[in-house]
Design a protein around this motif. Structure first.
Motif, PDB file in Angstrom:
ATOM      1  N   LEU A   1      -3.441   4.981  16.472  1.00 39.75           N
ATOM      2  CA  LEU A   1      -2.505   3.868  16.649  1.00 39.75           C
ATOM      3  C   LEU A   1      -2.782   2.752  15.651  1.00 39.75           C
ATOM      4  CD1 LEU A   1      -2.225   3.704  20.541  1.00 39.75           C
ATOM      5  CD2 LEU A   1      -0.365   4.198  18.942  1.00 39.75           C
ATOM      6  N   ALA A   2      -4.054   2.505  15.383  1.00 36.61           N
ATOM      7  CA  ALA A   2      -4.406   1.502  14.374  1.00 36.61           C
ATOM      8  C   ALA A   2      -3.881   1.926  13.005  1.00 36.61           C
ATOM      9  CB  ALA A   2      -5.913   1.298  14.330  1.00 36.61           C
ATOM     10  N   GLY A   3      -4.026   3.225  12.687  1.00 31.51           N
ATOM     11  CA  GLY A   3      -3.515   3.728  11.423  1.00 31.51           C
ATOM     12  C   GLY A   3      -2.000   3.657  11.339  1.00 31.51           C
ATOM     13  N   MET A   4      -1.322   3.983  12.432  1.00 33.26           N
ATOM     14  CA  MET A   4       0.137   3.881  12.481  1.00 33.26           C
ATOM     15  C   MET A   4       0.584   2.441  12.269  1.00 33.26           C
ATOM     16  SD  MET A   4       1.256   6.166  15.756  1.00 33.26           S
ATOM     17  CE  MET A   4       1.351   7.930  15.737  1.00 33.26           C
ATOM     18  N   ALA A   5      -0.062   1.541  13.018  1.00 40.44           N
ATOM     19  CA  ALA A   5       0.314   0.124  12.927  1.00 40.44           C
ATOM     20  C   ALA A   5       0.138  -0.392  11.502  1.00 40.44           C
ATOM     21  CB  ALA A   5      -0.512  -0.697  13.910  1.00 40.44           C
ATOM     22  N   GLN A   6      -0.944   0.016  10.870  1.00 41.16           N
ATOM     23  CA  GLN A   6      -1.191  -0.411   9.491  1.00 41.16           C
ATOM     24  C   GLN A   6      -0.070   0.070   8.578  1.00 41.16           C
ATOM     25  OE1 GLN A   6      -4.217  -2.202   8.830  1.00 41.16           O
ATOM     26  NE2 GLN A   6      -3.072  -2.786   6.995  1.00 41.16           N
ATOM     27  N   ARG A   7       0.343   1.307   8.733  1.00 44.01           N
ATOM     28  CA  ARG A   7       1.413   1.856   7.901  1.00 44.01           C
ATOM     29  C   ARG A   7       2.746   1.184   8.172  1.00 44.01           C
ATOM     30  NH1 ARG A   7       1.490   8.002   6.197  1.00 44.01           N
ATOM     31  NH2 ARG A   7       3.656   7.313   6.023  1.00 44.01           N
ATOM     32  N   LEU A   8       2.927   0.741   9.402  1.00 46.92           N
ATOM     33  CA  LEU A   8       4.185   0.088   9.776  1.00 46.92           C
ATOM     34  C   LEU A   8       4.180  -1.413   9.492  1.00 46.92           C
ATOM     35  CD1 LEU A   8       4.755   1.969  13.148  1.00 46.92           C
ATOM     36  CD2 LEU A   8       6.188   2.189  11.093  1.00 46.92           C
ATOM     37  N   GLY A   9       3.102  -1.908   8.909  1.00 48.74           N
ATOM     38  CA  GLY A   9       3.011  -3.329   8.587  1.00 48.74           C
ATOM     39  C   GLY A   9       2.677  -4.210   9.770  1.00 48.74           C
TER      40      GLY A   9
END
Length: 398
Positions: A208-216
């Motif tokens: 989720l942290a990685g997803m959030a990072q990719r989504l800005g």
């Protein structure tokens, strides 16, 4: 190894045999791609005697097959998002004729495979959908599977971890009352603090942290990183026994359930432990012929454990080496720098599958003889993934 072939002990085949089995696996996966209940697009089902897709394994299998069929990688995630309840609960399985919410049945975090699927397909819309669904799932787990207030994820029944017929849940219910995974059965010393389920939550939060990072969503990314570290520390505090150097369930009385099972490998799969601790546990339990390294690793229970089911019964997580465990192995062997041992494990499995009359669920950890559920998708995925990783076919299909 002889030129142009694979050698597993005294068993050698040329590339044509591998190519033939590889193509058979591809045909089997295509045959197991079909529609399930309430979802308009085909998915890769488990196959064999399991006519449906399960949360513990379907997304990972879709991801592996997604190298050949990218739409299936997404569909094997979206089928769960489609059926997600308003409160955030994901179904444990979607069969061809029905859907179930009777247990959580999770192993590899769906958030982790969703992130890898988004990277594979370059689909930002899928990534955004997966992020929102997996955030809601994490919240549901935190609200409904932390009844003891430890911050860990609790096991309520046998099917929660997918450990069918395992001594881990001997004499305990297979699913939750009223087919409701939010209700813990009044049985034995449940609920258990489960190191593997908690590791799945940890791995999901890292994803989720990685997803959030990719989504800005940088603030969200920091939040999920903090939440992940919090549960990681709690796993180490509550579920790790430094004397045995092993992870165990903890019952309602606060006692360890001292069964050396493959839950340990699931903790490794999410990289909960650091390299130093991993090396100690690995030497003592994994690379031990009386632990998890018989001739055909990895058994579902350490072969020297008193609870090991020596009769190797049908559909048993009480001893046999399971295709699902093999399929998950690269997730942690590579991370912890055990490529040589992974290669050995993969050669064992490829050699055994080549000898087998069909793609089946489990094998005898001493002989490599398979049993249970012909036409089983995870075994097909194992063959394709391991052959690709070992590069045993010089010119493979894309």
């Amino acid at each position: 190894m002889p030129a142009g072939g694979i050698c597993e002990k005294d068993f050698c085949v040329d590339n044509q045999a591998i190519k033939d089995k590889y193509e058979a696996a591809r045909r089997g996966l295509a045959a197991n791609t079909r529609n399930v209940f309430g979802y308009p697009y085909p998915v890769l089902i488990e196959g064999g005697e399991y006519p449906g897709v399960w949360l513990e394994c379907g997304p990972l299998e879709g991801l592996v097959y997604g190298r050949i069929a990218p739409d299936i990688a997404k569909a094997n995630h979206k089928v769960f998002f489609c059926h997600q309840r308003e409160d955030g609960q994901l179904p444990c399985c979607v069969r061809v004729d029905r859907i179930s919410f009777a247990q959580i049945q999770m192993v590899v975090p769906i958030a982790a495979t969703a992130l890898e699927t988004a990277e594979l397909t370059h689909d930002e819309a899928f990534l955004a959908q997966a992020y929102e669904s997996c955030v809601r799932w994490d919240r549901w787990l935190a609200l409904n599977r932390n009844t003891r207030g430890t911050g860990l994820c609790e096991a309520f029944c046998e099917y929660d971890t997918g450990h069918d017929n395992s001594p881990r849940f001997k004499n305990l219910p297979k699913k939750c009352p009223d087919n409701n995974a939010a209700i813990c059965p009044r049985s034995g010393k449940l609920p258990y603090l489960a190191p593997d389920l908690s590791a799945t939550v940890y791995g999901g939060r890292i994803a989720l942290a990685g997803m959030a990072q990719r989504l800005g969503k940088n603030r969200d990314a920091a939040h999920w990183t903090e939440q992940a570290e919090s549960i990681r520390q709690r796993i180490l505090k509550h579920c790790y026994d430094p004397v045995d150097e092993c992870f165990y369930d903890v019952d309602a009385d606060g006692d360890f359930i001292r069964i050396r099972g493959d839950a340990l490998t699931r903790v490794f799969s999410e990289h909960v432990v650091d390299q130093s601790l991993f090396d100690r546990i690995y030497a003592r339990h994994i690379k031990n012929p009386q632990g998890f390294w018989p001739p055909f690793p990895l058994p579902s229970i350490a072969v020297g454990d008193p609870t090991f089911a020596s009769g190797l019964p049908h559909n048993s997580w009480g001893g046999p080496s399971q295709a699902l465990t093999a399929l998950r192995a690269p997730r942690w062997f590579v991370h912890y720098g055990r490529q040589t041992d992974l290669n050995e494990l993969m050669r064992c499995w490829v050699g055994a599958i080549l000898k087998a009359p069909d793609f089946m669920q489990q094998m005898d950890p001493w002989t490599g003889v398979f049993s249970t559920s012909a036409g089983y998708s995870p075994a097909m995925c194992v063959l394709i993934d391991f052959v690709d990783r070992l590069a045993l076919i010089p010119s493979r299909h894309p």
